[in-house]
Scaffold this motif. Sequence first.
Motif, PDB file in Angstrom:
ATOM      1  N   GLY A   1       0.815  -1.206   0.125  1.00 53.22           N
ATOM      2  CA  GLY A   1       0.127  -0.036   0.073  1.00 53.22           C
ATOM      3  C   GLY A   1       0.909   1.139  -0.111  1.00 53.22           C
ATOM      4  O   GLY A   1       0.394   2.195  -0.665  1.00 53.22           O
ATOM      5  N   ILE A   2       1.956   1.359   0.792  1.00 51.32           N
ATOM      6  CA  ILE A   2       2.914   2.194   0.764  1.00 51.32           C
ATOM      7  C   ILE A   2       3.568   2.713  -0.659  1.00 51.32           C
ATOM      8  O   ILE A   2       3.497   3.687  -1.273  1.00 51.32           O
ATOM      9  N   GLY A   3       3.839   1.538  -1.337  1.00 54.18           N
ATOM     10  CA  GLY A   3       4.361   1.405  -2.476  1.00 54.18           C
ATOM     11  C   GLY A   3       3.259   2.038  -3.920  1.00 54.18           C
ATOM     12  O   GLY A   3       3.650   2.851  -4.598  1.00 54.18           O
TER      13      GLY A   3
ATOM     14  N   VAL B   1      10.033  -0.033  -5.546  1.00 55.95           N
ATOM     15  CA  VAL B   1       9.254  -0.556  -4.540  1.00 55.95           C
ATOM     16  C   VAL B   1       9.778  -0.151  -3.173  1.00 55.95           C
ATOM     17  O   VAL B   1      10.765   0.421  -3.049  1.00 55.95           O
ATOM     18  N   PRO B   2       8.842   0.182  -2.197  1.00 56.15           N
ATOM     19  CA  PRO B   2       9.524   0.502  -0.688  1.00 56.15           C
ATOM     20  C   PRO B   2      10.688  -0.421  -0.410  1.00 56.15           C
ATOM     21  O   PRO B   2      10.593  -1.478  -0.415  1.00 56.15           O
TER      22      PRO B   2
ATOM     23  N   ALA C   1      -5.150   0.091   1.630  1.00 58.37           N
ATOM     24  CA  ALA C   1      -3.961   0.318   2.389  1.00 58.37           C
ATOM     25  C   ALA C   1      -3.550   1.831   2.008  1.00 58.37           C
ATOM     26  O   ALA C   1      -3.147   2.586   2.533  1.00 58.37           O
ATOM     27  N   GLY C   2      -3.222   1.868   0.499  1.00 57.97           N
ATOM     28  CA  GLY C   2      -2.677   2.943  -0.098  1.00 57.97           C
ATOM     29  C   GLY C   2      -3.700   4.152   0.119  1.00 57.97           C
ATOM     30  O   GLY C   2      -2.985   5.396   0.269  1.00 57.97           O
TER      31      GLY C   2
ATOM     32  N   PRO D   1       1.334   7.668  -8.373  1.00 56.24           N
ATOM     33  CA  PRO D   1       1.746   7.906  -7.016  1.00 56.24           C
ATOM     34  C   PRO D   1       1.650   9.281  -6.488  1.00 56.24           C
ATOM     35  O   PRO D   1       2.190  10.041  -7.436  1.00 56.24           O
ATOM     36  N   ALA D   2       1.870   9.291  -5.211  1.00 59.35           N
ATOM     37  CA  ALA D   2       1.665  10.722  -4.621  1.00 59.35           C
ATOM     38  C   ALA D   2       3.204  11.118  -4.339  1.00 59.35           C
ATOM     39  O   ALA D   2       3.928  11.395  -3.498  1.00 59.35           O
ATOM     40  N   THR D   3       3.966  11.542  -5.600  1.00 58.85           N
ATOM     41  CA  THR D   3       5.280  11.868  -5.636  1.00 58.85           C
ATOM     42  C   THR D   3       5.397  13.437  -5.250  1.00 58.85           C
ATOM     43  O   THR D   3       4.319  14.356  -5.360  1.00 58.85           O
ATOM     44  N   PRO D   4       6.466  13.934  -4.723  1.00 64.52           N
ATOM     45  CA  PRO D   4       6.586  15.360  -4.244  1.00 64.52           C
ATOM     46  C   PRO D   4       6.208  16.320  -5.226  1.00 64.52           C
ATOM     47  O   PRO D   4       5.524  17.339  -4.924  1.00 64.52           O
ATOM     48  N   ASP D   5       6.455  16.163  -6.571  1.00 66.54           N
ATOM     49  CA  ASP D   5       5.993  17.112  -7.521  1.00 66.54           C
ATOM     50  C   ASP D   5       4.598  17.356  -7.771  1.00 66.54           C
ATOM     51  O   ASP D   5       3.991  18.269  -8.264  1.00 66.54           O
ATOM     52  N   LYS D   6       3.716  16.373  -7.281  1.00 61.29           N
ATOM     53  CA  LYS D   6       2.015  16.349  -7.173  1.00 61.29           C
ATOM     54  C   LYS D   6       1.772  17.139  -5.829  1.00 61.29           C
ATOM     55  O   LYS D   6       0.422  17.323  -5.788  1.00 61.29           O
TER      56      LYS D   6
END
Length: 722
Positions: A627-629, A655-656, A692-693, A712-717
């Motif tokens: 879920g984190i990934g 992957v995490p 989970a995510g 995914p929720a990367t910093p640029d978003k």
Amino acid sequence: MTEHLKMDKVQPRLLDETGQGVISTPMPRPEGPLKVSGRATYAAEWKAENMAQGFMVRAGIPKGSYKIDADSVKDMPGFLGVYSDHMVRNSAQGTMNTNPVQLEHEIQYLGQPIAVVVAETFEQARHIAESLKVDYTRDDDVAGDFDAVTDWKEGSSQDQGDLDDAIAKAAFAVDSTYTTPPHNSAAMEPHAALASWDGDKVTVRASLQMLGYNRNEIADSLGIDAANVRLLSPYVGGGFGSKLGIDPASVSAAVASRHLGRPVRVVLHRNNVFEMINLRTQTRQRVRLAADSNGKMTAVGHENWQTNLPDEPFAEPVDTATHFLYGGENRRYGQYTAVLNRSASGSVRAPGEAVGMLALENAVDELAEVAGIDPVEFRLRNIPDTHPENGNAYSSRSLAQCLEEGAEKFGWSQRKSPKERREGEWFIGMGVASAARTNILMESKARVTLNPDGTALVETDMTDIGTGTYAILGQIAAEMLGLPTDKVTVELGDTDLPTASGSGGSWGASSSGSSVFLGAKAIRAKIADRLGCSPEELRLQDGVATGGNNRRPLTELLEGPISEEGHIEPGDQDVAQAGFGAHFAEVAVNSVTGEVRVRRMLASMAAGRILNAKTAQSQVWGGQIWGIGSALTEEIQHDRRTGHIVNNDLAEYHVPVNLDVPDLQVHFVDERDDYANPIQSKGIGELGLSGAGAAVTNAIYNACGVRVYDYPATPDKIFPHL
């Protein structure tokens, strides 16, 4: 003799009466010492006398046709042959039970397997494959860009009530679109196979999850009778759906071995795994929800768009949980598909719920925010009494208990408003998401043998993909027969043994476990008859049988081994079956960079009887990590021009890793599902991932006030919106 049960009625809770204290305990895996010492042999580690090595040749264009020039490499050191007959386009879909698409000389995506090169050594085969001349005829009409698709084909759809009118009249409503990228299963063990022929019969040692289906798939791909195929998969180093169906390595090894008349081993390179093995599809999902002034949902809409290769039957069922998780009398579902020249889409861990619940649970959180209701309380208000579409009762449903107990254990009452909690340059927030996974029972068989010396043997072609099958089946047999677990031997992964359900769909432990249970139950009936008591009176413990005022050692009751086969089948039931749970996450979001760090997670799960507390907890941990990934890092990236995978290895597909994973807690809600199967268990492996995510991304919003719609929720978003 076979103890056969068709699961169409409630069964008594015999495992609550046996009293051995073996079932549900956190028993370590009996094969663990073999694995950590390197003595558990995986597919790529098997060797055979006079074995040759194969290496896959991948298509270098995204669309067109090809012709192999074997003469270009025939004089290279170690060369034995180049074979392209019976080549499968991609791995088979789960439970397909027949061959995948075989195109001969047509290419439909870049990286498609088109041949296998065989040489004396792996290094020689790899070198020859890289040197092989392939003549291509290109087709420039390549569809590789998901966002450029306009020709969507409508698939499944459903309407109930009037969604548009309900939204227009609602006190609160949300209409949001979410996108999820393709995912790769990224199992630690690459796909591999060693094939050898004995006359018309082939034996394949391979990394596969569902041998009963896989045997038929290989036979169909080769054009031979399934009775002439034997598969061996005693240890599988992870699957997550990628090994549900046969893969190019299995077919290619068998083809090359038949041509050469000697054993051939084929191991997929990690790049091959990313390209040739089915991925989770990319999705675009529109979720529309509405609620009245009391926060009761009145409308649920969930539509999705996704792609696959031509003639590929799979479509990700992203709205599965949406059908039954929350109430609302007005509902609309729609699925739209299109064809792209990209690697095939297929089942990846929790197909449907894994990405569908990212969108659903984010939208539910949005609606709770709009309505001004705490997200946990909002979910509790909207748990329906019966299935909201057909009115069926739930076989068991502990969602409210999971939410309430999870919230208490997690400290949900300490949650603040967005941006209210800050530690230095870090915003801190909490998020929640419900978990749901449809429960499935599959036909399964197992043979159980009780020996006069007080030992037992369990035999089935069921696989252990790292989920603890060896432990669980041994525990069930030990519990039923009154034996210590070290007196029970479990043999798996051989198609010469009774055909099991296979590992997949979170049905493996319950289905194969039920067949072991039934086999042992039949043995108990024979012992009771010999003791002169009813099966209900019989008590077995430490090799002694008691019942009907008699007490005798098993050694006196058994003149020889007693062997019984258990056979379970699903039946017709008018109930809604699913596992439920709740995920909680706390994250920190950096106010300067937009970086997200997950600080802790808690999963509160209800999955019927927990068969092994240790392996079940491990499965949920894996789901939380996945879920984190899904929330933060995992993303297959395709070249929009050609459709080929750009990040086709674990260096670029993120992957995490250890430092990404915080303290993980798992809480099991005690539950029995009498409709599920005779051991009252439900699947846990995919339930642990479902939702989970979304708990992570909901926590991001609570931390910094930014909702992420494109995973995914990367910093640029995140950073541009802080």
